[in-house]
Design a protein around this motif. Structure first.
Motif, PDB file in Angstrom:
ATOM      1  N   LYS A  40       0.829  -1.206   0.000  1.00  0.00           N
ATOM      2  CA  LYS A  40       0.000   0.000   0.000  1.00  0.00           C
ATOM      3  C   LYS A  40       0.862   1.255   0.000  1.00  0.00           C
ATOM      4  CE  LYS A  40      -3.800  -1.907   2.697  1.00  0.00           C
ATOM      5  NZ  LYS A  40      -4.626  -2.114   1.534  1.00  0.00           N
ATOM      6  N   LYS A  66      -7.605   0.945  -6.125  1.00  0.00           N
ATOM      7  CA  LYS A  66      -8.609   1.337  -5.129  1.00  0.00           C
ATOM      8  C   LYS A  66      -7.982   2.386  -4.213  1.00  0.00           C
ATOM      9  CE  LYS A  66     -11.849  -0.544  -1.816  1.00  0.00           C
ATOM     10  NZ  LYS A  66     -12.340  -1.759  -1.164  1.00  0.00           N
ATOM     11  N   GLU A  83     -12.515  -1.420   3.901  1.00  0.00           N
ATOM     12  CA  GLU A  83     -12.091  -0.646   2.730  1.00  0.00           C
ATOM     13  C   GLU A  83     -10.614  -0.269   2.826  1.00  0.00           C
ATOM     14  OE1 GLU A  83     -12.735   3.781   0.882  1.00  0.00           O
ATOM     15  OE2 GLU A  83     -14.531   2.763   1.627  1.00  0.00           O
ATOM     16  N   ASN A  85      -8.266  -1.768   4.511  1.00  0.00           N
ATOM     17  CA  ASN A  85      -7.437  -2.970   4.400  1.00  0.00           C
ATOM     18  C   ASN A  85      -7.325  -3.471   2.971  1.00  0.00           C
ATOM     19  OD1 ASN A  85      -6.616  -3.229   7.090  1.00  0.00           O
ATOM     20  ND2 ASN A  85      -8.507  -4.278   7.643  1.00  0.00           N
ATOM     21  N   THR A  86      -8.285  -3.128   2.118  1.00  0.00           N
ATOM     22  CA  THR A  86      -8.256  -3.595   0.734  1.00  0.00           C
ATOM     23  C   THR A  86      -7.862  -2.504  -0.259  1.00  0.00           C
ATOM     24  OG1 THR A  86     -10.635  -3.187   0.484  1.00  0.00           O
ATOM     25  CG2 THR A  86      -9.962  -5.406   1.176  1.00  0.00           C
ATOM     26  N   SER A  87      -7.594  -1.310   0.207  1.00  0.00           N
ATOM     27  CA  SER A  87      -7.213  -0.205  -0.681  1.00  0.00           C
ATOM     28  C   SER A  87      -5.747  -0.303  -1.076  1.00  0.00           C
ATOM     29  CB  SER A  87      -7.445   1.141   0.007  1.00  0.00           C
ATOM     30  OG  SER A  87      -8.812   1.353   0.182  1.00  0.00           O
TER      31      SER A  87
END
Length: 183
Positions: A40, A66, A83, A85-87
């Motif tokens: 990230k 994302k 959100e 954690n998945t961005s």
């Protein structure tokens, strides 16, 4: 061009250049490199308006990624945690990073451990008594949570680039080379 040479290197940087010199454009290859490695990117700024601007800009620049925004306007619900954690890219204010790191365990803010790059825009705020403490404490706490994340400070008005570079090296033990300082 110096920044481009180091885009894949695991080093901290301090980029000090005039307004409109292309600091954001210079760091975008680092964002690409970090995302390709499956990590990230966190973009930190002291002002909600700047965070919102980057959110909008990067929706266009990184259309297949994302991107999430985290300012005082957003409540950290379970849905928001999922959100984050998945961005791929998270843009947030200094106060939000301060709060999320302070509540790391109780909120289970695991997204902080997944970051490979922390971009700190308007980093001269670190030297301002009225606002710098939130950014400084947030960065220090973040580095103890995620010591493998490289940190890049960006500003047009940093009076003490070398001192901040030395601080970054102490913060997470990554090297800051002299050529990383652009005037």
């Amino acid at each position: 061009s110096i920044v481009l040479e180091c885009k894949d290197d695991n080093v901290n940087m301090v980029i000090a250049a005039n307004t409109s010199a292309g600091k954001t454009i210079a760091v975008e290859p680092m964002i690409d490199s970090t995302l390709k490695k499956g990590m990230k990117v966190l973009y930190l700024a002291p002002l909600k308006a700047l965070v919102s601007e980057k959110f909008d800009d990067w929706q266009v620049r990184f259309p297949d990624k994302k991107i999430s925004i985290l300012t005082g306007d957003y409540v950290l619900t379970e849905k928001m945690k999922l959100e984050l954690n998945t961005s791929d890219i998270i843009v947030l204010t200094s106060e939000m990073l301060d709060s999320r790191t302070r509540k790391m365990e109780s909120e289970q803010n695991f997204f902080l451990k997944m970051a490979g790059l922390l971009l700190v825009d308007e980093a001269h705020v670190l030297t301002m008594p009225e606002r710098g403490h939130a950014m400084e404490v947030a960065m220090m706490r973040f580095s103890s949570i995620n010591s493998h994340c490289r940190i890049v400070l960006i500003s047009a008005t940093m009076p003490n680039v070398y001192e901040l570079g030395e601080w970054l090296t102490v913060l997470n033990r990554f090297t800051v080379d002299a050529h990383d300082f652009l005037d």
